[in-house]
Scaffold this motif. Structure first.
Motif: not given
Length: 450
Positions: A135, A137, A139, A416, A421
């Protein structure tokens, strides 16, 4: 400056990185807003900052008119009481006496540190964490934690780890569920015939139960295994069905599907004159153990970061050997006291806080709280990581489990959008909390009594 101007000023300071998010209330006070109004102004500025960071607006995670608590003392038994400002019952729950407020300088504090919303479960903002690997990303960390500063430790740990790049995560593509059928026979011959009969009809059984109970949830039966056991004269045949799902937990659907399989198998036994004395769902064999290394449900996820040993030793102010001594004594202690390395360090608080915030299916977070910390040397780097082998989650709000509006809003603000995720995020913040926790312990900066 008027009130709105101060809110905007503090928001701008947060966006520019001039102050940390948990210092918004102090910044409001510095700009002339008296207590307790400085708390309200600080929370409003922090909420706007989070909206700026996430690109989403708050609609369901509401802020009360008085987002702070008030400290009291009982004049009769001298107990201290901390009550939400909107609590109308200002009496001692022990003796019934009317409580007296503490002096003004000791009276007011935010509902929780870095508070951003929530009227019963108080939600905090704790920074961000970037991940890479399965993943990729960044967050934003919003957590329902509690009155302590654990969520701030998570934010600090994630910030320190991301200095060396995104945290590497490894996440299974599927979340798994399973349900076991158990059949008891009087002879080994009966059991043997039963197993071959089930195997011969397995494709048909799987097709029927998938169409009826799994396909609407994008689920499928991954495999089926058999196990022979015996108790005195009971010849036991276990038949365990393993399913997998992408964004659903699948526990209930799997149970219904395997219940249907049991009815089909019972009919097969009768039509083929195979006497089965007991046909039941044998849950003890299907890994429904919470938490446990034998739990065969959920989704595997790990998170780790590589840190140059020489650099980390400077941070510690001591040898890497001392760090490993701490890791091993902590691991040994938890393993010996509990029987397995679950709830090590911060994980036993971080994982439940994450589930309490998201309110996904399952609500009982215990099933996903099995966690292991690991550390090793690779070349010139310290590799510090966590494994969560049983993360169960249904990310969609559906008949499988309704996710309340505020939690759906929080999921969006986190960034998410999938169960994968979700797993990556919980592993990353668990790693951040554990790393900060271990580092501060080895530095002898935890619980100093100061």
């Amino acid at each position: 400056m008027d009130r709105e101007s101060v809110v905007k000023k503090v928001e701008d300071m947060l966006v520019a990185g001039e102050i940390t998010p948990w210092k918004a209330e102090a910044a409001a006070a510095d700009h002339g807003i008296p207590a307790p109004e400085n708390i309200t102004v600080g929370v409003e500025a922090r909420r706007r900052f989070v909206e700026h960071k996430t690109g989403h607006s708050f609609h369901h995670l509401v802020m009360p008119d008085k987002p702070y608590h008030v400290a009291f003392r009982c004049p009769r038994d001298n107990t201290l009481w901390t009550l939400a400002a909107e609590d109308t019952d200002q009496h001692c729950s022990l003796c019934g006496s009317e409580l007296s407020m503490l002096p003004e300088e000791e009276r007011y504090k935010p509902l929780v540190n870095s508070y951003i919303g929530g009227v019963e479960d108080y939600c905090s903002y704790s920074g961000q964490v970037s991940v890479c690997g399965d993943v990729e990303k960044t967050f934003q960390i919003l957590l329902c934690w509690g009155p302590g500063v654990g969520h701030m430790g998570i934010g600090a740990g994630c910030y320190k780890l991301n200095k060396y790049g995104p945290v590497e995560v490894c996440v299974s593509d599927w979340g798994r569920a399973c349900r076991n059928l158990s059949f008891v026979f009087d002879t080994e011959e009966q059991r043997e015939k039963a197993r071959f009969l089930i195997q011969d009809n397995l494709d048909s059984i799987i097709s029927q139960i998938t169409q009826k109970h799994l396909s609407d949830w994008n689920g499928e039966i991954e495999y089926v295994d058999f196990l022979y056991k015996q108790h005195h004269r009971d010849r036991i045949l276990h038949c365990c069905f393993y399913s997998r799902f992408d964004n659903h937990r699948g526990h209930g659907q799997t149970s219904h599907a395997v219940g249907m399989a049991k009815l089909i198998i019972d009919d097969l036994f009768r039509s083929n004159n195979i006497p089965c004395r007991l046909s039941v769902v044998g849950m003890g064999r299907d890994g429904d153990l919470k938490p446990s290394p034998r739990n065969r449900r959920g989704r595997y996820v790990s998170a780790q970061q590589a840190i140059p040993v020489a650099e980390y030793e400077k941070i510690l102010g001591r040898s890497i050997r001392d760090f490993f001594s701490y890791i091993h004594l902590d691991y040994q202690g938890v393993t010996e006291e509990t029987g397995w390395p679950a709830y090590t360090g911060m994980g036993g608080e971080i994982i439940p806080a994450f589930y309490r915030t998201m309110r996904c299916n399952p609500r009982p977070y215990l099933v996903s709280s099995y966690q292991k910390v690991y550390a090793r040397i690779e070349g010139n780097d310290l590799v510090f990581g966590v494994e969560l082998p049983n993360v169960e989650v249904g990310i969609t709000s559906s008949p499988e489990g309704i996710i309340p509006p505020a939690s759906r809003e929080i999921l969006k603000m986190w960034g998410i959008g999938t169960a994968k995720e979700f797993a990556a995020a919980v592993a990353a913040i668990t790693l951040g909390g554990e790393f900060n926790f271990a580092t501060r312990h080895v530095q002898e900066k935890m619980y100093t009594g100061k």
